[in-house]
Design an enzyme around this catalytic site. Sequence first.
Site, PDB file in Angstrom:
ATOM      1  N   HIS A  58     -25.726  -4.972   1.557  1.00  0.00           N
ATOM      2  CA  HIS A  58     -24.542  -5.742   0.552  1.00  0.00           C
ATOM      3  C   HIS A  58     -23.464  -6.139   1.476  1.00  0.00           C
ATOM      4  CE1 HIS A  58     -26.262  -2.663  -2.771  1.00  0.00           C
ATOM      5  NE2 HIS A  58     -27.028  -3.696  -2.654  1.00  0.00           N
TER       6      HIS A  58
ATOM      7  N   HIS B  77     -36.553  -5.396  -0.101  1.00  0.00           N
ATOM      8  CA  HIS B  77     -36.234  -5.440   1.194  1.00  0.00           C
ATOM      9  C   HIS B  77     -37.327  -5.547   2.201  1.00  0.00           C
ATOM     10  CE1 HIS B  77     -32.313  -4.588  -0.250  1.00  0.00           C
ATOM     11  NE2 HIS B  77     -32.699  -3.354  -0.752  1.00  0.00           N
TER      12      HIS B  77
ATOM     13  N   HIS C 299     -28.293  -9.463  -8.504  1.00  0.00           N
ATOM     14  CA  HIS C 299     -28.183  -8.296  -7.476  1.00  0.00           C
ATOM     15  C   HIS C 299     -29.454  -8.463  -6.439  1.00  0.00           C
ATOM     16  CE1 HIS C 299     -27.175  -5.108  -5.236  1.00  0.00           C
ATOM     17  NE2 HIS C 299     -28.244  -4.717  -5.048  1.00  0.00           N
TER      18      HIS C 299
ATOM     19  N   ASP D  76     -29.040  -8.959  -2.397  1.00  0.00           N
ATOM     20  CA  ASP D  76     -30.180  -8.274  -1.446  1.00  0.00           C
ATOM     21  C   ASP D  76     -30.717  -9.084  -0.538  1.00  0.00           C
ATOM     22  OD1 ASP D  76     -29.467  -5.879  -2.469  1.00  0.00           O
ATOM     23  OD2 ASP D  76     -31.057  -5.473  -3.543  1.00  0.00           O
TER      24      ASP D  76
HETATM   25 ZN   LIG Z   1     -28.943  -3.819  -3.290  1.00  0.00          ZN
END
Ligand SMILES: [Zn+2]
Length: 305
Positions: free
Chosen positions: A78, A262, A235, A239
């Site tokens: 973030h 991720h 969001h 990311d």
């Molecule tokens: Zn996140």
Amino acid sequence: MIYQRTLAKEVKVTGIGLHSGRKVTMRVQPADADYGFQFKRTDIPGSLPMRADARSVGATENATTIGQGREAIHTVEHLLAVLYGLGINNAHIEIDGPEVPIMDGSGASFVFLLKETGIRNLNKSKKFIVILDTVRVEKDGKWAQFDPHPTLMIDSTIVFAHPVIKTQREVFDFTCENFINEIARARTFGFARDVDMLKRKGLIKGGSLDNAIVMDDFKVINPEGLRFGNEFVRHKILDTLGDVSLLGHEIAGKITTFKSGHNLHNLLCRKLLDTPAAFEIVSASNLKAEVRDAFKLPQGIAIAH
Ligand SMILES: [Zn+2]
């Protein structure tokens, strides 16, 4: 000419780590051109700064981690997204613990602090990674890919079998202003049914309704509700931006993701770096004005020269 940026002065942030639950103090300090982002653990004597780049990423379970072992720094995504979002290329970041503080689960607090602090132009041009060819990674029905595009665009789709989320898609055209208004405030999220399992694994010890959207089987539990109807996919874009910023330069290209996380973002960055024919690194002055215009800062952010 569009210059590399750093902070006008140090920003100090205190908060808790989402996964560790520990209170940490983070200092984000100005750095010279071409320094990139380097993280240093000040709670470990003799610990050296670690350069944050796609190849220095260790774990990617639930958060992005720079480095490995006891000197690793978790949950950098973030903060990195906000630095990219404000066009900042260089910063030295010291943390007295294992994790960037989670704040409210979004990038909003970092945007607020960096706005207050102001930004300094450095006497060197930004460079861009220009995507020349498609690069794609797939894993278990999830995928992510880069394609050529004049400016940075992120087209993200998420799918959750939950009545509040279902399938959400958002196409984000990067500008600093769009980032601040549309992406930075979107919070991380989780499901109440997963809380016990994650805590048993030693994760989300610091998790609460103050730093995540939490859902039971039917609805959002947070009394304040959502900040956007599709806050979840926004969001995901936050990311994604943080994870791809680890390429080390601004990006001129399109990123499309489907159910990504991720791990997939990092695999995509590594595959791009391993495919030299798929990109070139170009000084900003050789790119179209629209690419540079995306980095105009909105009113209210002071620029020092
Ligand atoms: Zn996140």
